[in-house]
Structures are given as C-alpha cells and as structure tokens.
Design an enzyme around this catalytic site. Structure first.
Site, PDB file in Angstrom:
ATOM      1  CG  HIS A 106      -1.867  -1.159   1.237  1.00  0.00           C
ATOM      2  ND1 HIS A 106      -2.364  -1.716   2.411  1.00  0.00           N
ATOM      3  CD2 HIS A 106      -2.424  -1.864   0.226  1.00  0.00           C
ATOM      4  CE1 HIS A 106      -3.179  -2.712   2.115  1.00  0.00           C
ATOM      5  NE2 HIS A 106      -3.228  -2.822   0.794  1.00  0.00           N
ATOM      6  CD  GLU A 127      -0.670   0.587   4.475  1.00  0.00           C
ATOM      7  OE1 GLU A 127       0.099  -0.402   4.519  1.00  0.00           O
ATOM      8  OE2 GLU A 127      -1.906   0.467   4.399  1.00  0.00           O
ATOM      9  CG  HIS A 172       0.855  -3.719   5.224  1.00  0.00           C
ATOM     10  ND1 HIS A 172       0.098  -3.375   4.131  1.00  0.00           N
ATOM     11  CD2 HIS A 172       1.280  -4.982   5.005  1.00  0.00           C
ATOM     12  CE1 HIS A 172       0.062  -4.389   3.283  1.00  0.00           C
ATOM     13  NE2 HIS A 172       0.782  -5.373   3.793  1.00  0.00           N
ATOM     14  CD  GLU A 180      -1.015  -3.359   9.153  1.00  0.00           C
ATOM     15  OE1 GLU A 180      -0.708  -2.170   8.896  1.00  0.00           O
ATOM     16  OE2 GLU A 180      -1.645  -4.090   8.350  1.00  0.00           O
TER      17      GLU A 180
END
Length: 775
Positions: A521, A524, A630, A706
C-alpha cells in the site's frame, strides 16, 4: 453535477454508463420487469432539475477495454433517432470543464474542422502508433466524420478487439481509445486538428489552466516533469504563446477537475456566479479583486464572462501557494479566503501568561481535498487518505502569515475513524526532519481535518503530510546503495504497470529463506522506512559494508530476500492503497469471485504484475518465513497479524508466532503483543491477502506487520509521534526476532511444548481502548 454546470448549455447532453450500473442510474425503466435489451436510452434529471439523457451500454464496468466501450458510444450516437439534428458530436471526460458558447464560436469561424481538439504529437515516434491523435479529455467530430467513422467500425481498418499486449511504454493497447479513434479516422484520410485561436493560443486545454500557465517551450523540456510528454514534438503544432499568455481568451475546455467541488467552483468563478446557488460571494469578491473583470467583446453572448479566465482558485490564489505536483504528492487546493484566528489557535500560544488577551488576528484559510486513487474493481470502491503537499508564501506575501488548513473531505476517505488523535506531520527545513501538529482537529460533524501554521520569513516552504514521506527518488537511492555494497545482490525481477522496476535485494548464504516485503500500500510510507533500517543493518549501508555481530550471524543463518517497495507506481502518484491500475495489491495473491460470479484472475500481468513477479520468484526459491510490512491508519500501536484463520494453523505455527513476537518485544519496546486485529475465525482466512496466502502455500511463519500513523502509545512522544527513524529501528530489530526462531522454523521437534512464558502465543484483541481504560 455536469448537467447543473456546463451540461445544461449544450443542445443535448448524454451520459453513457455500463450495463451493471443500470439499476443505479436507470431503475425507473425496469418497473419490476425483466431487463430490457441494451443499449437503452432514458431521461436523466439532475438534482437541480436540469434534464439530459442516459444511455446504458452493453458493456461491463470492470472491463477496462476503453476502445470497446467508446466505439459502441460512437455507434449509438450515430444511430440515435435525433442524430440528424446535430452538427457536431463532442466526447468529454467527466473531469472536463466545457464552454459550449465558445465551442459554437469556434466552429462558426472554422467550419472545415471535422475532427479537432488538442493534438498530441508524441505518438508519432511511439511503436504501434506512428501518428498524431487527440487527447481524450475533449474530442469533437462533425456529423459527416461520425458517419464515416461508423461505416468502418469493426472492420479490418477499425477492429473491435485489441490484443492483450503492451506497447513499449507499458500501456495496454486496449486502454487507448484515443489512439484507436485516430487510427480508424486515419484510414479514411481524416487527420486530427488543433483548436487554436487567431493568435495561436490554445482553446482545448489538456490540464487545468494554472498548469498551462507554468508551461514553457520545448527548450525547457524535462522528462521528469509530470505531463512532460505534452512538450514532445510540440514545435510542430504552431503554438506561439506560453506561460501566462498560454491560453485563448475564449477557451473551449479545461481538463483535470476530479472533485465535484472543483467543478462547482470553476463554474462559479469563470461565469461570474451561478443561478443554481453554487457561487460563493466571499470568494467571488476576493477573485474580482485579484482578477478584475474585463468588458466582454461586443459580440459576446449575454451574461458575465471573464475576458481571460483567471487561474483556478484551488491552484494559485492569494498569499499562499499550494503544490502537490511532485513525487508522492497528493492534495487538491479548493479555495483560499481571509479569516480570523486567536492566539490560542497556535501551539504554543503567542501571548505571554498574564498579558492582556490577544485580539483575533487576520489569517488565511486554505480549503483542501485529498485526491482519490483509481477505482478498485475487486473491492468496488475508491480509496484515498494519503496527503502530502507543499505550502509556500506567494510572491509579495509578508511574514508572519497565519494559515488555517482545512481538509474538507476528511469524512469521505477510506478510514475516517482514523482521524481522531491523528496529528499532521510538518517540515519547515526542507524535509530534513518532521514534527507533529499536536493541535490537529478532526470535526466529525463538519467532516473536516484542520490545523494552524504560522509561516515565517526564513521558511522556504512547508511540507505537510499524513506521515513522513518516503519518495520514489529516495527508494532508488536506497537500492543503489545496496547494489554498491559487497556481498549484496540486487536483481530486477519484473516491472510495474507503468514500467518501474521491482527490485529484489538478496543478502545471506544459508538454506533457510526469509522473505520480507514492504509497501504493498503506497501511502503506508512507514513500510519503506522500515526497509531502510532493515537493509542498513543487514548490509552495513552506513558503515561501508560492516555489520554488527548478530547481523553477521543472521546472514549465516538465513538468506534474506527483501522487496523494499512492492508498489512503485502508487508511491510516485501519491496513492493510498492502489497501483496504477487501481488494484489493491494485498487482495491480489490468488483468484477470487466477483459479485456477478466472474472469476477474477490474480495475480495477473494485466492488473497486478508487482505481485505476479514476486510470487513467481517465491515459488522458484521457496519460503521458510515471511513478513509483509504495512502501516495502519487507526490503531496507535505497532503489532503483527498472524495466520490464525489458515487451515494449517496449529501448535507449530502458534508457537513460532509467539516466540517470534516475544523476541521482537524484547529487542524493541516499540513492539507489543496484546493489541492487533481480532484474529480470523478457524479456516476463515482471506487467501487473497499476502500473509495468509504465504502461510498456507509454504506452511511457514507468515505475518503482516503494522505500524501507526499516530503516536505510538507504548512509547508515547506526542511532539514527534511515531517517526520514520523509529520505523527504521523497528526494521533493524526484526533481525533479532528471526534469529530467535531460526532453529524452530523447520524443525520436526515439538518446540512449542517447552517455550518460556514470554514466548508463548498471546491471542490479541483490537479493543485497545478497553484495555487502556480510554473512553
């Protein structure tokens, strides 16, 4: 929207939509009966009561064969019952602002123009083209030209089906409706024509007006500038005016107004007010002072027109200039207006304790919109939330200048629930460092995200962003440093949709294969900061190739395969989650089923080559452990999400994940184990997601890692928030975690039976507020 601005001034305005949008746009034509034969024309009425027509074509919304659709549009327009009533047929994109009155003036002066608009000449030198064509934002065909086109449609000179191949620039042949239209008419001896006025100024603009005002002749051509292809072979066009004098005083069209608010505002400004109530008196008053109205020519139609349209107000207006037209940038400047603010609007306040209250100060309010990613077929939505732009004081502005920045579509983004407690990143030193706007405010009711900034004389411009940017230029520099380091291999394993390289960096000599990929992504950016820290440690980038003792042992225990950027196109464009074709790469790791029952093949070279090439290489080499890195918009923590929903989840993978995470937390206190996404139900894994696919495909430890956009609550630092450098340190620390589990990765021994408590799996929860006692 279009009907309520320029569409109502056309003799007829028709919208063409795909068959699967029938129920959205033409439900009244059904009356509960079976679907009628397509194409079908029906009446379409806007919210303001303006009437047009809508044609439902027998095409599919998720089908990107644009020539397939446009050819049917032209055929229908020619066969319509009222076709003989019209002299010209104009194809316009939905982000084009069109002036019907000036179009009529042009054709009355140039009756021989039969296929005209804005001619692109760069196609002459491109393989599979070899000729000029019209830019697709506005293309006009005379009635006779349309009839001639339809006569050759779907013949050998003008085929319907375009092969699934790319040209030399990586463009799919079936996407190029402008090329195929020019090819078909060329077979009839009809060439595209430019729409210049008598002074040689453009009437049909490819871009927004302010962008054209910044463009100069070919000697200033720079391949790296967005839209640079505009200049290629432009010397053959006869254009003689550039910069502020670029464009006709009687323009036919501008192009690039993606947001409804833009279309409304340009209509109000360029037409001096709108009867449907779109005009903003305050803004119009400001605009009239900045750009005084000229008297219209004697032959001008009734109504108030600017003799020369002013710069569009969301690009260049007033004392502050907004720009995002650079690597990774994303913002739309909607408007600028004067406002007032008290000293308390800033942090810290500008008045001393005990001094008299400071009266409201004059300030500027800049209204912004976040621009959208391309439409995502598989998820049937448009993602957006990443923003990154530069704000500079305009020439003549005096410092200090107090500015209130307001993102007015904040409640429409992909994750509006992420805005509370978010703080905007700001750099005033040329992006050498970033701090946080700790008084960033999200107003849920108003749907806005806002903050104040006082611009100072010494600033060369401020950069604002959702998180610290990691540009594509910086990515290339990182890859080059790795390539120049001994015992590190850099290989290009494929290219993105737009032809950017997908690099695989390999370091280590052991049989165990550890894959770590980043930034599926693109918004990010934490992920590539993480990659930088990981590569610095494993490759010794900051110490001429020398590495610490644990990194040295890690290179003897594993062969690391690292993809620092899975989505270079999206990164360059400033997208949040998609690649250049609109695909969310973290839903492209296997086939899925569309709502209509169609099999969506993935990964594919047509839609997701980035995933295709990486997964192909994984199948060739093998995977023993895997991390997909991410950033998360909502949770204020670093965390990992595991493979609990995969069919092969059991004591072994549970023990591996627990031991890995325990070691990671010990190596870096920014990592924690209690908070994560709620684990998937048994056998409920979404296999289109990378970590689930790899865990299942290779029966290995596979995690999604994350990092927060916000301040990290395990080690809070509100002034700076979670930073790029902390991401990098977290990337370096993952080496410790992998080294801790190296002997467990492929052993047949039941190691999970003897794990210490700190290494045992902890089932996480997403409900961090309850755990932390936050309301």
């Amino acid at each position: 929207m279009i009907l309520d601005v320029w569409g109502k001034s056309c003799d007829k305005t028709t919208f063409f939509v795909d068959a699967n949008l029938f129920e959205t746009y033409a439900p009244a034509s059904r009356n509960g009966s079976a679907p009628p034969p397509l194409p079908l024309e029906t009446v379409y009425k806007s919210g303001a009561g303006n009437v047009g027509s809508l044609v439902v074509l027998d095409t599919a919304h998720y089908d990107r064969r644009l020539w397939h659709k446009c050819s049917r549009m032209w055929r229908y327009a020619n066969s319509a019952a009222d076709a003989a009533d019209f002299d010209y047929f104009v194809k316009l994109d939905t982000d084009t602002y069109f002036f019907p009155v000036f179009f009529r003036e042009h054709v009355s002066r140039n009756p021989d123009d039969s296929f005209f608009g804005h001619v692109l000449r760069h196609g002459v030198d491109r393989p599979r083209i070899g000729f000029s064509l019209l830019q697709g934002g506005m293309m006009a065909l005379s009635r006779n030209t349309l009839r001639s086109l339809v006569d050759v449609l779907f013949t050998a000179d003008c085929p319907d089906v375009i092969v699934d191949e790319k040209d030399a620039r990586g463009e799919w042949l079936w996407q190029r409706e402008d090329v195929e239209l020019a090819r078909c008419l060329r077979s009839l001896g009809i060439a595209p024509q430019d729409a210049f006025d008598a002074a040689g100024r453009e009437s049909v603009m490819m871009f927004k007006l302010s962008q054209h005002m910044d463009m100069y002749p070919p000697e200033r051509f720079n391949e790296s500038v967005p839209g640079a292809y505009y200049f290629q072979r432009i010397e053959e066009s006869g254009q003689t005016h550039w910069g502020p004098d670029c464009c006709s005083e009687r323009p036919i069209s501008f192009h690039g107004y993606k947001q409804p608010a833009q279309m409304k505002h340009v209509h109000s400004v360029l037409n001096g007010g709108d009867p449907n109530g779109f005009s903003d008196p305050a803004v119009e008053d400001q605009m009239s002072k900045s750009y005084p109205l000229s008297k219209p020519p004697a032959d001008a139609p009734a109504g108030k027109f600017y003799a020369k349209p002013p710069p569009c107000p969301w690009d260049k207006t007033g004392p502050i200039t907004i720009s995002s037209n650079f690597d990774g940038g994303n913002i739309i400047h909607v408007s600028t207006a004067m406002t007032t603010a008290s000293a308390g609007s800033l942090s810290p306040p500008r008045s001393k304790s005990g001094s008299p209250p400071v009266p409201p100060a004059q300030a500027v309010e800049v209204t912004l919109h976040i621009d959208q990613d391309p439409y995502t077929v598989l998820e049937n939505k448009v993602h957006y939330q990443w923003f990154y732009f530069k704000a500079s004081m305009s020439f003549g502005s005096k410092a200090p200048l107090l500015v209130h920045y307001v993102i007015s579509n904040a409640n429409e983004v992909s994750f509006p629930s992420a805005w509370p407690d978010s703080s905007v990143c700001v750099s005033t030193n040329g992006e050498k460092s970033f701090e946080r706007k700790t008084k960033t405010v999200y107003d849920k009711e108003a749907g806005t995200l806002s903050w104040w900034h006082e611009h100072q004389e010494h600033e060369q411009g401020c950069y604002f962003s959702f998180f610290e940017p990691y540009t594509y230029e910086r990515h290339l520099a990182l890859v080059d440093r790795c390539a120049a380091t001994r015992d590190v291999k850099v290989a290009v394993i494929g290219q993105s949709l737009e032809g950017r390289n997908i690099e695989l960096i390999t370091v280590g000599t052991a049989p165990l294969k550890c894959w770590i990929q980043h930034r599926q992504h693109p918004g990010e950016t934490q992920a590539e900061w993480f990659a930088q820290g990981l590569l610095n440690r494993l490759c010794g980038l900051e110490d001429f190739g020398a590495v610490d003792g644990l990194a040295h042992k890690a290179r003897e225990a594993f062969t690391f395969h690292i993809v620092p950027n899975m989505n270079p196109d999206g990164s360059a464009h400033g997208y949040l989650r998609c690649n250049a074709g609109g695909q969310n790469l973290n839903r492209e790791w296997c086939d899925s089923i569309l709502p209509d029952g169609t099999v969506y093949k993935a990964p594919s070279l047509e839609r997701s080559p980035e995933v295709y090439y990486v997964l192909k290489k994984m199948d060739e080499i093998g995977v023993d452990c895997f991390a997909d890195v991410h950033g998360d918009e909502e949770l204020p923590f670093n965390f990992i999400a595991g493979a609990e929903g995969c069919k092969n989840w059991g004591s072994r993978l549970e023990g591996l994940q627990g031991a890995f995470l325990g070691a990671y937390c010990r190596a870096n206190p920014d990592m924690q184990k209690d908070i994560s996404y709620d684990p998937e139900d048994p056998n409920g894994a979404i296999l289109t997601v990378a970590s689930n696919q790899i865990a299942t495909r290779f029966d290995c430890l596979a995690i999604t890692l994350e990092m927060p956009y916000k301040d990290c609550l395990t080690c809070s630092d509100p002034k700076r928030g979670f930073t790029g450098q902390r991401c990098a340190r977290l990337g370096a620390s993952i080496v410790d975690a992998f080294m801790h589990v190296k002997d467990m990765v492929r052993t047949d021994e039941p190691f999970w039976e003897t794990l210490v408590d700190d290494d045992k799996y902890v089932r996480p929860t997403e409900d961090w507020k309850t755990m932390f006692g936050v309301e």
